[in-house]
Motif scaffolding. Structure first.
Motif, PDB file in Angstrom:
ATOM      1  N   ASP A  18       0.815  -1.217   0.000  1.00 30.20           N
ATOM      2  CA  ASP A  18       0.000   0.000   0.000  1.00 30.20           C
ATOM      3  C   ASP A  18       0.846   1.263   0.000  1.00 30.20           C
ATOM      4  O   ASP A  18       0.323   2.359   0.200  1.00 30.20           O
ATOM      5  CB  ASP A  18      -0.919   0.010   1.228  1.00 30.20           C
ATOM      6  CG  ASP A  18      -1.946  -1.121   1.183  1.00 30.20           C
ATOM      7  OD1 ASP A  18      -2.480  -1.383   0.081  1.00 30.20           O
ATOM      8  OD2 ASP A  18      -2.200  -1.730   2.229  1.00 30.20           O
ATOM      9  N   GLY A  19       2.154   1.122  -0.216  1.00 30.67           N
ATOM     10  CA  GLY A  19       3.030   2.285  -0.272  1.00 30.67           C
ATOM     11  C   GLY A  19       3.394   2.847   1.081  1.00 30.67           C
ATOM     12  O   GLY A  19       3.831   4.001   1.173  1.00 30.67           O
ATOM     13  N   THR A  25       3.321   7.428   3.609  1.00 33.28           N
ATOM     14  CA  THR A  25       2.490   6.745   2.621  1.00 33.28           C
ATOM     15  C   THR A  25       2.715   7.410   1.272  1.00 33.28           C
ATOM     16  O   THR A  25       2.544   8.629   1.143  1.00 33.28           O
ATOM     17  CB  THR A  25       0.998   6.813   2.987  1.00 33.28           C
ATOM     18  OG1 THR A  25       0.797   6.259   4.281  1.00 33.28           O
ATOM     19  CG2 THR A  25       0.165   6.035   1.974  1.00 33.28           C
ATOM     20  N   ARG A  58       2.014   7.307  -3.063  1.00 33.50           N
ATOM     21  CA  ARG A  58       1.191   6.806  -4.164  1.00 33.50           C
ATOM     22  C   ARG A  58       1.786   7.297  -5.472  1.00 33.50           C
ATOM     23  O   ARG A  58       2.135   8.475  -5.607  1.00 33.50           O
ATOM     24  CB  ARG A  58      -0.258   7.292  -4.028  1.00 33.50           C
ATOM     25  CG  ARG A  58      -1.162   6.831  -5.170  1.00 33.50           C
ATOM     26  CD  ARG A  58      -2.601   7.262  -4.965  1.00 33.50           C
ATOM     27  NE  ARG A  58      -3.424   6.976  -6.142  1.00 33.50           N
ATOM     28  CZ  ARG A  58      -4.713   7.286  -6.250  1.00 33.50           C
ATOM     29  NH1 ARG A  58      -5.339   7.887  -5.245  1.00 33.50           N
ATOM     30  NH2 ARG A  58      -5.376   7.003  -7.362  1.00 33.50           N
ATOM     31  N   ASP A  99       0.767   6.631  -9.463  1.00 35.14           N
ATOM     32  CA  ASP A  99       0.034   6.016 -10.563  1.00 35.14           C
ATOM     33  C   ASP A  99      -0.442   7.119 -11.503  1.00 35.14           C
ATOM     34  O   ASP A  99      -0.300   8.313 -11.199  1.00 35.14           O
ATOM     35  CB  ASP A  99      -1.129   5.153 -10.044  1.00 35.14           C
ATOM     36  CG  ASP A  99      -2.175   5.932  -9.268  1.00 35.14           C
ATOM     37  OD1 ASP A  99      -2.702   6.939  -9.786  1.00 35.14           O
ATOM     38  OD2 ASP A  99      -2.498   5.526  -8.134  1.00 35.14           O
ATOM     39  N   ARG A 131      -2.891   9.741  -9.721  1.00 33.95           N
ATOM     40  CA  ARG A 131      -2.564  10.471  -8.512  1.00 33.95           C
ATOM     41  C   ARG A 131      -1.131  10.197  -8.086  1.00 33.95           C
ATOM     42  O   ARG A 131      -0.667   9.057  -8.125  1.00 33.95           O
ATOM     43  CB  ARG A 131      -3.517  10.063  -7.380  1.00 33.95           C
ATOM     44  CG  ARG A 131      -3.332  10.789  -6.067  1.00 33.95           C
ATOM     45  CD  ARG A 131      -3.649  12.273  -6.140  1.00 33.95           C
ATOM     46  NE  ARG A 131      -4.936  12.564  -6.772  1.00 33.95           N
ATOM     47  CZ  ARG A 131      -5.404  13.803  -6.959  1.00 33.95           C
ATOM     48  NH1 ARG A 131      -4.700  14.840  -6.572  1.00 33.95           N
ATOM     49  NH2 ARG A 131      -6.559  13.988  -7.544  1.00 33.95           N
ATOM     50  N   SER A 185       1.147  11.171  -4.672  1.00 27.79           N
ATOM     51  CA  SER A 185       0.996  11.794  -3.361  1.00 27.79           C
ATOM     52  C   SER A 185       2.056  11.299  -2.395  1.00 27.79           C
ATOM     53  O   SER A 185       2.588  10.186  -2.529  1.00 27.79           O
ATOM     54  CB  SER A 185      -0.403  11.534  -2.783  1.00 27.79           C
ATOM     55  OG  SER A 185      -0.606  10.159  -2.555  1.00 27.79           O
ATOM     56  N   SER A 227      -0.304  16.258  -2.748  1.00 31.39           N
ATOM     57  CA  SER A 227      -1.074  15.381  -3.626  1.00 31.39           C
ATOM     58  C   SER A 227      -1.452  16.147  -4.879  1.00 31.39           C
ATOM     59  O   SER A 227      -1.814  17.329  -4.816  1.00 31.39           O
ATOM     60  CB  SER A 227      -2.342  14.886  -2.911  1.00 31.39           C
ATOM     61  OG  SER A 227      -3.092  14.027  -3.746  1.00 31.39           O
TER      62      SER A 227
END
Length: 237
Positions: free
Chosen positions: A131-132, A155, A157, A159, A162, A164, A182
């Motif tokens: 989940d990063g 955390t 992300r 892709d 998004r 972040s 983000s």
């Protein structure tokens, strides 16, 4: 598609002993370090602005740092960086994130590179879960109002929809500070680069100024300051 612009929003929240929150619009760049873009005075990237030696490429420096931490990169690994670009002759990048990706697109590791306003830099390597998420120790003096202890819970992300970064600082058993960025990436075509430069002129100068403005505000609130010791960066930084 890289390079990409990532217009978005950055937020900071200090929870104790003085509560202080702010947020503002900004943008960052998402680039493949093997194909660094150049847009004249508006945006450029240089190894000298990041970890390692200015005499080597940015990829070589990231690979050397990862290898020093026990994770060698494969020749066909891809390194993607989220960072501020040098614009109008200046760059200040509080946090650069390097995703080291296998040829299949899996995350081999990530490198976080932190800069403080005293001209020092620090890098840490981590292996996020599916989940990063990951945690690293706070080993670097960033704010004069926080001691060098505790942990960062991070955390990430990455892709097409998004990008972040969210970071929580825990000291003792209390979450004392949170920061996040983000945004949605879009191709860095010439008109798009000009557009964000006009909407957010001198973006890295703004970062420099905002850090000092909010620091003065906290100082006026009589928040205790922590003495800084000279930082010895890890090998390869």
């Amino acid at each position: 598609m890289l390079p990409a612009l990532v217009p978005g929003r950055v937020t900071h929240a200090r929870r104790m002993p003085v509560r202080h929150r702010f947020g503002h619009r900004t943008y960052q760049w998402l680039v493949d370090v093997d194909e660094l873009p150049r847009f004249g005075a508006l945006a450029s990237f240089s190894p000298s602005d990041h970890l390692g030696s200015a005499d080597r490429s940015l990829r070589e420096n990231v690979a050397a740092f990862a290898a020093a931490q026990g994770i060698p990169l494969a020749p066909d690994d891809r390194v993607v960086m989220l960072a501020n670009a040098r614009g109008l002759g200046y760059v200040f990048d509080p946090l650069s994130v390097f995703w080291c990706l296998t040829s299949a697109g899996d995350v081999r590791c990530v490198v976080l590179e932190i800069h403080n306003t005293y001209g020092e830099r620090h890098a840490q390597l981590a292996r996020p879960d599916g989940d990063g998420r990951f945690s690293v120790g706070k080993d670097f003096y960033v704010s004069p109002f926080f001691s060098v202890d505790g942990r960062y819970d991070v955390t990430l992300r990455l892709d097409p929809e998004r990008v972040s970064v969210a970071i929580d600082l825990t000291q003792g058993d209390q979450r004392v500070f949170s920061a996040a960025f983000s945004g949605r990436p879009r191709p860095a075509r010439a008109l798009a680069v000009l557009g964000v430069a006009l909407r957010t002129p001198a973006a890295t100068y703004q970062v420099w100024a905002l850090i000092r403005i909010h620091g003065v505000w906290l100082w006026l609130r009589r928040l205790p300051m922590i003495p800084r010791r000279r930082h010895v960066p890890p090998e390869g930084v």
